[in-house]
Each structure stands twice: as C-alpha cells, then as structure tokens.
Design an enzyme around this catalytic site. Structure first.
Site, PDB file in Angstrom:
ATOM      1  N   ASP A  10       0.520  -0.921   0.215  1.00  0.00           N
ATOM      2  CA  ASP A  10      -0.035   0.177   0.509  1.00  0.00           C
ATOM      3  C   ASP A  10       0.991   1.322  -0.313  1.00  0.00           C
ATOM      4  OD1 ASP A  10      -1.515   2.364   1.217  1.00  0.00           O
ATOM      5  OD2 ASP A  10      -3.102   1.105   1.451  1.00  0.00           O
ATOM      6  N   CYS A  59       5.573   0.202   4.720  1.00  0.00           N
ATOM      7  CA  CYS A  59       5.968   0.042   2.874  1.00  0.00           C
ATOM      8  C   CYS A  59       6.874   0.430   2.659  1.00  0.00           C
ATOM      9  CB  CYS A  59       4.590  -0.102   2.508  1.00  0.00           C
ATOM     10  SG  CYS A  59       3.006  -1.121   2.843  1.00  0.00           S
TER      11      CYS A  59
END
Length: 246
Positions: free
Chosen positions: A128, A134
């Site tokens: 994401d 991330c």
C-alpha cells in the site's frame, strides 16, 4: 410374472441402497455443504493427516475440517505433536495453496524490481503506497536487489473496501497504469504525486487475492515456497527468509 417382480424389487432396492452408501467421502461432504449452505462453494477436498478427517477448501473462505460422512466440520488449525515441538499442519497446507496461487500471477501484472546479476530468490510483496512500513521496506529494495532477491509487488490498498471514497486505490491504479510503473510506485512511496492514469489493471484482483492467501495488512510478504511473512522485516533477515531452502 408378478412373483418375479416381487422378488426383483427388493433386489433393486438393495442395489440402490448399496450405490448410495458407496458415495465417496468427498461426495458426502460436497452434498452436505450444498444442502446446508448452497451459497458456499467447495473448491477442494483432500485427506488430512488424521484418519477420518478431510481438509475442505471453501471458495473465498477458510479451510475447514470435515468428517467423512459430511455431518460435522470444525474450523481452526490442525497441529501435530511432533518430537521437539508442534507442527502446524494447516499452515503447511496453506503454504502449498499460496505457492500455487502466487505462481499463477502474470509477471506483467506485477511491478517487478529485478535482482542485480544472478537472481538467487524472489519475494511477492502486497503493498500500500500510503503505508509507513511499506515505504520503509521499499527503501531497502535496492539492497535486496543487490543480494540477488527479486521483489515482485502486488497491489493491496487497505482502504479499497471504501470504494469511491478510497484515496489510496486510485493512486495505485495510476502507478500500475503508468508508462514507468517502477518509477511511479517509488514516487508515491516518497510522498510525491504522479499523473492520474487508468487502464485495464489488476489492482482489485490482487486485493482479492491478498485476502485469499491470508493478507490482513501491509506489507505482507509471500515467499516462493508459499510462506506468509506479515509485516515489515529488515532486508538482511528478509533475504535469509527468501533464500531459505535454496
């Protein structure tokens, strides 16, 4: 004539009863699920490691365990009390499922950061672009590439269920539809903007795939062996996991 028919009818009944009782456990289980919940689709049925119990894979659902007559089932993981510790037999089965599902994803549907030189291993990363960890993992992708690890990104916008209210999903669609998806993904993870783009894209499909293989958050890493690693892991440790068993 009537005497003959009176003798043959019981025999026919016996043959029908025998045929019914000859149904396989898989048939019993499928019929039982269909009668109880026609809306639930059984994908696969295999013998478990416990006599009389069968693993039943439900479409878009969990794997459950059912008795061979199809009368009872239960959810949860099945463990073996092995010397030296517990063995999660259910997870072992899920790894095979993940391995098969991930191998079916087309290379052109992922945003791939190839290894430098010889490819020693690969990981699938459900990501994401607005997820902090991330972004942290993405900063270490060059390090993973130098260690011979190919990083294959799949889209998992966590706000996707919001539909039209989603803020992240449209950005990820733009990245997947960009002329240079690698560059676009990197810019988004560095809080930069990219041109809005649209095309036939796999974002929704990959989000659904994530749910099928057990992803509940990002980043979620799946090895080529089918092992699921939830959450961020430093590059050195992640490379060891990717190369395990090589």
């Amino acid at each position: 004539m009537f005497h003959f028919i009176s003798r043959i009818l019981p025999l026919c009944s016996l043959l029908l009863a025998t045929a019914a009782s000859a149904a396989t456990p898989a048939e019993n289980i499928r019929q039982a699920f269909h009668k109880s919940r026609p809306d639930i689709q059984v994908e696969n049925i295999t013998k478990s490691d416990v006599a009389g119990l069968y693993e039943v894979s439900l479409k878009d659902g969990p794997t459950v365990y059912a008795t061979k007559d199809g009368k009872y089932f239960f959810t949860g993981d099945l463990f073996e009390l092995a010397p030296g510790g517990f063995v999660n037999l259910a997870e072992r089965g899920r790894e095979q499922m993940r391995k098969q599902r991930m191998a079916q994803v087309k290379n052109e549907d992922m945003i791939v950061f190839p290894a430098e030189g010889e490819t020693k291993g690969a990981i699938y990363v459900f990501t994401d672009v607005d997820c902090g960890y991330c972004r942290k993992l993405h900063n270490e992708v060059p390090q993973l590439n130098k260690m011979g690890i190919e990083v294959r990104y799949l889209a998992y916008p966590r706000d996707f269920p919001r539909g039209a209210q989603s803020r992240t999903a449209p950005k990820m669609v733009s990245a997947w539809c960009a002329k240079n998806p690698q560059e676009a993904l990197t810019k988004l993870k560095n809080s930069q903007t990219i041109p809005t783009a649209s095309c036939d894209n796999p974002v929704a499909e990959q989000y659904m795939l994530g749910g099928t293989v057990g992803v509940t958050g990002t980043p979620a890493i799946v090895t080529t062996r089918g092992e699921l690693v939830p959450g961020y892991m430093p590059a050195d440790s992640l490379a060891r996991v990717a190369l395990q068993g090589k």
